[in-house]
Write an enzyme that holds these catalytic residues in place. Sequence first.
Site, PDB file in Angstrom:
ATOM      1  N   HIS A   3     -29.673 -50.116  12.759  1.00  0.00           N
ATOM      2  CA  HIS A   3     -28.915 -51.102  12.163  1.00  0.00           C
ATOM      3  C   HIS A   3     -28.796 -52.459  12.993  1.00  0.00           C
ATOM      4  CE1 HIS A   3     -25.541 -52.565   9.286  1.00  0.00           C
ATOM      5  NE2 HIS A   3     -25.470 -53.370  10.316  1.00  0.00           N
ATOM      6  N   GLN A  11     -25.506 -61.838   2.930  1.00  0.00           N
ATOM      7  CA  GLN A  11     -24.116 -62.009   3.784  1.00  0.00           C
ATOM      8  C   GLN A  11     -23.093 -62.696   3.191  1.00  0.00           C
ATOM      9  OE1 GLN A  11     -23.736 -61.824   7.841  1.00  0.00           O
ATOM     10  NE2 GLN A  11     -21.749 -61.720   6.434  1.00  0.00           N
ATOM     11  N   HIS A  32     -23.543 -52.496   4.017  1.00  0.00           N
ATOM     12  CA  HIS A  32     -22.276 -52.979   5.013  1.00  0.00           C
ATOM     13  C   HIS A  32     -21.018 -52.601   4.247  1.00  0.00           C
ATOM     14  CE1 HIS A  32     -25.121 -55.172   7.281  1.00  0.00           C
ATOM     15  NE2 HIS A  32     -24.161 -55.608   8.295  1.00  0.00           N
ATOM     16  N   GLU A  35     -16.182 -53.272   6.365  1.00  0.00           N
ATOM     17  CA  GLU A  35     -16.109 -53.526   7.783  1.00  0.00           C
ATOM     18  C   GLU A  35     -14.850 -54.414   8.086  1.00  0.00           C
ATOM     19  OE1 GLU A  35     -19.475 -56.153   9.005  1.00  0.00           O
ATOM     20  OE2 GLU A  35     -18.970 -55.895  10.938  1.00  0.00           O
TER      21      GLU A  35
HETATM   22  N1  17E Z   1     -22.897 -59.801   9.303  1.00  0.00           N
HETATM   23  C1  17E Z   1     -21.856 -59.073   9.025  1.00  0.00           C
HETATM   24  O1  17E Z   1     -21.105 -59.275   7.929  1.00  0.00           O
HETATM   25  N2  17E Z   1     -21.271 -58.058   9.776  1.00  0.00           N
HETATM   26  C2  17E Z   1     -21.968 -58.048  11.221  1.00  0.00           C
HETATM   27  N3  17E Z   1     -21.371 -57.112  12.233  1.00  0.00           N
HETATM   28  C3  17E Z   1     -22.944 -58.825  11.591  1.00  0.00           C
HETATM   29  C4  17E Z   1     -23.462 -59.921  10.573  1.00  0.00           C
HETATM   30  C5  17E Z   1     -23.521 -58.601  13.032  1.00  0.00           C
HETATM   31 FE   FE2 Z   2     -24.368 -55.383  10.355  1.00  0.00          FE
END
Ligand code: 17E
Ligand code: FE2
Length: 411
Positions: free
Chosen positions: A53, A150, A208, A211
């Site tokens: 990753h 993103q 993702h 997070e």
């Molecule tokens: N974009 C995101 O949403 N989360 C991350 N940890 C990175 C990019 C590096």
């Molecule tokens: Fe990431």
Amino acid sequence: MLISNCRIRGREGFYDVEYENGKFTSIESHREERKGGYDAEGNMMMPPFVEPHIHLDCVLTAGIPHYNMSGTLFEGITTWHEYKTTQPLVVSEIKERARTALRLMAEYGVQFVRTHVDVTEVSFQGVQALEELKEEMKGIIEIQTVAFPQNGILSCKGGKELMRRAMDMGVTCVGGIPHYEYTREYGLESIRFIFDLAEQYDACVDVHCDENDDEQSRCLEALAVTALERGWGRRTVAAHTCAMGSYNDAYCSKLFRLLKDSQINFNSCPTESIHLQGRIDSFPKRRGITRIKELTHEGMNVALGQDSIADPWYPIGVGNLLRVLEMGIHVAQMTGYEDLSHCLDLISVNGAKNLCLDQEYGIEVGKDANFILLGGKDDVEVVRFQSPVILSVHNGQTIVEKIPAKVSVKF
Ligand code: 17E
Ligand code: FE2
């Protein structure tokens, strides 16, 4: 080619290992009279490290147009947005940065890489750059790309089209960011779309997921149940899942049944998450790291990655997974002897499972001659001394050779 007198990780004794035409041809107990070739001097051979990753399109952009001052994920995302809307993104420049990062990673024993690439950067220079690099690096470092939205899929104008366009350009895996979509409903719809696309392109899924430190962020259950129902678990990775570090135990014990049944894989990026998460907490401050130890002990597959090298999210990092591992085993408290004694799994064989590698991975006669030689004898010694990679061989070709510095302490 002969590597004589090496240990092999997970086996007793000393070995002579031969390879020819890119494949392992013989692995035998060491005999003194076997001379010639490379004398490993008892150091440990193992399959290469796997970086499951990273965001190669963003590496080495820290400070442009400015640094992330708060250290939060969200300032990282807005800083990257400023970068992509103010800096001319050009294929050649992105490739140059990514190549520099790959050389660093190679120096530290990585031979397999899965990189996300932002498909909401609408010039598509990033996708083009990493697809070209994936081809150019074949036979040296194997790269898989992930279509990473993103700015979201549902929350970004034309998001679904951008994802399809990336897959049409040859991107390896389907990504996503359900926790960042405007609403939970958008997040759930994005997960259905991700698996539709994965089925259509016969691709792995690497999302993702959650997070953040929000115990209500529960995209993971939707990701796992969809993977289960579509029979896509082994080809699915849930990345980060930081919120699991904040879930209550009652919910988590229910969730684990689904996670196990689904057979999905996990990724955690401990240097990145210990830096980005817990930022909104006062004290006590959460760690913002998924339950690496608990998942592992329940038989699930967790691989550690770096996420960033000097980008808007994380200002340092040098491509060294041993550093990530050291952080991971501390934060997850995997420093009890049992966990410690096979901790290198987290940056090697577990990563290979995330990437669905098979023939390419493992020290066995008939398999591709991919291996590293570490300046140490076992997992505990390697992580303790942060041992250097003294030899890295891919498809029978030496890609890195290091002669460690000789130091003499004068007392
Ligand atoms: N974009 C995101 O949403 N989360 C991350 N940890 C990175 C990019 C590096
Ligand atoms: Fe990431």
